[in-house]
Design an enzyme around this catalytic site. Structure first.
Site: not given
Length: 277
Positions: A11, A61, A105, A116, A135
């Site tokens: 992302e 990812h 991200h 997210h 994350e």
């Protein structure tokens, strides 16, 4: 011998702004796989410039098979595929000296492109030990408890700003400036590749101090978008409700927190219903 682990998300790669850019099965995804691989190659080249003997790239990812191995810098090794014990941090136990987060991200509920935390929906916010977390925060905790510094973070400008909190002293490269969750002012691949390579070399040449390798207990709180998801989460051992849509889990160390949080997202992901109006 210097060994570096690159955890590569998508992302935060050069140019990505829309869900279709990072979702397998779309025409756009194939294009942005190449741009992600370009960001990774730039980091590999920079670390090699600074004397790295080995660079391990962990595809981090979604299905974790996004990086194009046929276009990957031959000086790198690629960990690809799902069902890895450490997930996004697979490779950490391979005797690495430094970690880089490429294409990262911001977290759920935060400003940033494609923000997210593990799930694109359902999770509205995450806190670790009372502080907002994404994350990168959780992955950096795992690295810190192993005594390994995070030396480089690339993503949008909001991601780079947050990295200063979870990886003090790391180098950052903002490949785009966030306008909203699905829009950004993007730099070209030529510009971002040059800066990523330069900052990767600088990061390995003068890395931040190695963090103290001390395991500690952590409390993770997760805000969910519906009570039924909280009920599902509480079916896992050690997960308790702290509100109608909020759950918490405790762990003895960051590695276990990562393992339990990943399991929770699998349960939550299976409880999401389709859209309706």
């Amino acid at each position: 011998m210097k060994r570096v682990l690159i955890s590569a998300d998508m992302e935060g790669a050069t140019g990505t702004v829309l869900p279709t850019d990072v979702a397998a099965g779309t025409p756009e995804y194939q294009r942005f796989r190449r741009l992600l691989t370009g960001d990774v190659n730039a980091a590999v080249a920079g670390f090699a410039d600074a004397g790295a003997d080995e660079v391990i790239v962990n595809d981090a990812h979604c299905g974790m098979n996004n990086v194009l191995i046929e276009e990957l810098d031959p000086r790198a090794l690629l960990i690809t595929g799902r069902h890895k014990p450490l997930g996004m941090m697979q490779g950490l136990e391979d005797g690495v000296d430094a970690v880089a987060f490429v294409g990262y991200h911001t977290g759920a509920g935060e400003q940033g492109v494609l923000a997210h935390t593990y799930l694109s929906h359902s999770i509205l916010g995450v806190r670790i030990d009372g502080r907002p977390a994404d994350e990168g925060t959780l992955n950096a905790l795992v690295a810190a408890e192993a005594g390994i510094p995070v030396v480089l973070v690339t993503g949008d400008d909001a991601t780079c700003h947050q990295a200063a909190a979870y990886a003090p002293g790391c180098r950052t490269v903002a490949v785009k400036r966030a306008i909203s969750r699905h829009a950004a002012v993007c730099r070209t691949p030529a510009a971002t590749s040059a800066e990523i390579r330069r900052e990767a070399a600088a990061a390995l040449g003068a890395p931040p101090p190695r963090p103290a390798a001390e395991a500690a207990g952590h409390v993770v709180e997760i805000d969910l978008d519906s009570p039924h998801q909280a009920e599902r989460a509480c079916s896992l051992p050690g997960v308790t409700a702290s509100g109608p849509r909020r759950v918490r889990l405790e762990s003895p160390d960051a590695r276990e927190a990562l393992r339990r949080f990943r399991a929770l997202t699998w349960v939550i992901g299976g409880g999401r219903e389709g859209d309706w109006t």
